[in-house]
Design a protein around this motif. Structure first.
Motif, PDB file in Angstrom:
ATOM      1  N   TYR A 141       0.714  -1.155  -0.079  1.00  0.00           N
ATOM      2  CA  TYR A 141      -0.082  -0.035  -0.107  1.00  0.00           C
ATOM      3  C   TYR A 141       0.886   1.172   0.080  1.00  0.00           C
ATOM      4  CZ  TYR A 141      -4.042   2.951   1.141  1.00  0.00           C
ATOM      5  OH  TYR A 141      -5.016   3.942   1.445  1.00  0.00           O
ATOM      6  N   ALA A 174      -3.307   1.866   7.114  1.00  0.00           N
ATOM      7  CA  ALA A 174      -3.225   0.796   6.315  1.00  0.00           C
ATOM      8  C   ALA A 174      -2.147  -0.117   6.949  1.00  0.00           C
ATOM      9  CB  ALA A 174      -2.970   1.195   4.956  1.00  0.00           C
ATOM     10  N   SER A 175      -2.266  -1.479   6.833  1.00  0.00           N
ATOM     11  CA  SER A 175      -3.348  -2.152   6.020  1.00  0.00           C
ATOM     12  C   SER A 175      -4.215  -2.604   7.137  1.00  0.00           C
ATOM     13  CB  SER A 175      -2.848  -3.123   5.147  1.00  0.00           C
ATOM     14  OG  SER A 175      -2.110  -4.254   5.559  1.00  0.00           O
TER      15      SER A 175
END
Length: 537
Positions: free
Chosen positions: A167, A338-339
């Protein structure tokens, strides 16, 4: 057991538990909490866990820790459950607001993400209530103190969840600035046991007040009584003189010579003040509820190369965060963590398999393509309210309008944040995501409204806020009541206005700051403290 103390603290969470550790060496302290003190008297072993805490953690993760549910109205022994009304188009519908009911409070089972408020938040305190002494500079030494006692650090990247790494890389390719999330864990073994929020750490690695400040208070001579439900603060001649509580079916009144502290959280504290008659003196009690509406986002992403997996079944998940921008490049009031594993986004699945054990592990491994992110809207343009006493508090937090859609700012901010995460997931190769910003506007708005109005008011704050005057606040800059002598509030309820972060760090800093005030101005003693290192030894 004596029934007279210098200070009585009602609530052993982030605020009250931290405060107890700061003042117990300077006077006699009684610390009351409505929940159990799990592992009381057992050695603290970060990375290993004590027998009682390991057992408790397993039971609560499997949804089995409700030994007295028949007599407590479904509350069990680990959580309070309050009705919360969030949708003005459906005024008879209430969601459930769960608040921790355990020694250590939210610090015993929160996400362990340590994010400080931003400068704009501190500026907003003075703008909202005129409070002085609440600047970023004023609080800096207390944040630094808490970050030492709670072992705050950044997780080495080799222990990041692979989904978090992917991410972050995708965000960087898109020019989106990411920040590493600090955490208050110690000797974490990255077992993947807990879904980060709402679950205790089986191995004592989450450094809450039950692991740090409360043992420190006990070592200094404090008395801790668990399963003690506060009925009211005793007030005589406009002065707080003690606390009446019920424990094991017995009603007891303890006397406070110098100070009563109510630290039961942004829901529990106004409820206690209602029952104690403080609302009759100050109608701001329970007003100005602020919170963080939350949405979990789930994406279906192809498996990593070489047969790898995103490892939602193992490792700490909330490793990084960012603040999104709208289509015009302007910042919006949302933080994205995240995540996150997909049970966070699909609670109906988690409700059936729990967040722990073979069933959970098998499910994570069966769907290795799932990865997610969690969104908190930080500054809604609305206020809520807490009404009623300790027996039956009711929460009103009208995030949805009479048209059945989120109020405009929440809706606009979430739309921007979900689109931002969608861009990142797409860069990761996502096949699909939920909620999906490509839905029709009506369906998308309905989807996120439903998610928010059934989730409760996350991170509640501000219901007994600090300010310059009783005209718009409940306590002064030192968290002392404007209306009742010798009465303090010390928890999220005193935060003057909403903050742009998880409140864990702010509440503990408030506790540290209150400790300095109580030592110097209430107990009138020099700072005589036992360090966390001494307790560990």
């Amino acid at each position: 057991m004596p029934d007279t103390y210098d200070v009585i603290i009602c609530g052993a969470g982030a605020g009250g538990g931290y405060l107890a550790g700061e003042i117990a060496a300077n006077g006699t302290v009684l610390l009351l909490d409505a929940g159990p003190h799990i592992g009381a008297g057992e050695a603290m072993a970060p990375g290993i866990g004590s027998p009682s805490r390991r057992k408790f953690s397993t039971q609560i993760n499997l949804g089995k820790y409700i030994p007295d549910s028949k007599t407590s109205g479904g509350q069990g022994n680990a959580f309070f459950a309050y009705p919360i009304y969030m949708d003005q188009s459906n005024p008879v519908f209430s969601a459930v607001q769960r608040e921790p009911r355990v020694v250590g409070g939210g610090t015993f089972l929160n996400v362990g993400a340590w994010v400080r408020p931003r400068t704009v938040d501190f500026d907003g305190f003075a703008e909202e209530t005129g409070v002085k002494g609440w600047s970023k500079q004023d609080f800096e030494p207390f944040f630094q103190q808490c970050e030492k006692t709670q072992f705050v650090h950044r997780t080495p990247r080799e222990n990041w969840n692979p989904g978090s790494i992917a991410y972050e890389k995708a965000a960087n390719r898109l020019g989106i600035k990411m920040y590493e999330t600090s955490t208050n864990k110690f000797h974490c073994i990255f077992c993947g046991h807990r879904l980060d929020a709402g679950m205790p750490c089986k191995y004592d690695s989450l450094m809450g007040t039950a692991q740090t400040q409360i043992p420190k208070a006990i070592a200094a001579g404090a008395t801790v009584l668990d399963n003690a439900t506060v009925v009211k603060v005793e007030i005589t001649n406009n002065k707080a003189t003690g606390v009446t509580y019920v424990r094991n079916g017995v009603t007891t009144t303890a006397t406070a010579r110098k100070l009563v502290v109510v630290a039961a959280g942004a829901i529990g504290t106004p409820a206690i003040l209602f029952s104690s008659g403080v609302w009759d003196k100050n109608k701001n009690v329970g007003q100005y509820l602020r919170a963080h509406p939350g949405i979990a986002m789930d994406a279906l992403v192809p498996e990593p190369p070489a047969g790898g997996r995103w490892n939602t079944d193992r490792g700490y998940q909330w490793n990084c965060y960012h603040y999104p921008l709208d289509e015009k490049g302007q910042p919006v009031d949302v933080i994205i963590h995240a995540s996150a594993g997909f049970p966070a986004a699909t609670p109906w699945v988690a409700a059936q398999v729990g967040f722990f054990g073979q069933a959970y592990k098998d499910l994570m491994r069966r769907y290795p393509q799932r990865v997610g992110a969690f969104h908190f809207q930080l500054k809604p343009s609305i206020y809520g309210r807490v009404m009623g006493g300790v027996e039956k508090p009711i929460i009103n937090y009208p995030v949805a309008t009479v048209d059945g859609v989120l109020e405009p700012k929440i809706l606009s901010d979430f739309t921007a944040s979900i689109r931002t995460s969608a861009r990142i997931f797409k860069e990761m190769g996502a096949i699909d995501m939920y909620p999906n910003p490509n839905l029709s506007t009506a369906l998308f708005n309905q989807t996120i409204t439903q998610l928010v109005t059934t989730a409760g008011a996350l991170h509640p704050q501000g219901t007994c806020r600090a300010g310059a005057s009783r005209t718009n606040s409940v306590v002064d800059t030192n968290c002392m009541s404007f209306d009742v002598d010798n009465l303090m509030c010390c928890d999220a309820s005193v935060i003057p206005n909403h903050i742009s972060s998880n409140p864990n760090s702010m509440i503990m800093a408030i506790g540290a700051r209150a400790g300095a005030f109580v030592r110097s101005s209430i107990l009138n003693t020099p700072s005589k403290n036992i360090s966390t290192d001494e307790v560990a030894q």
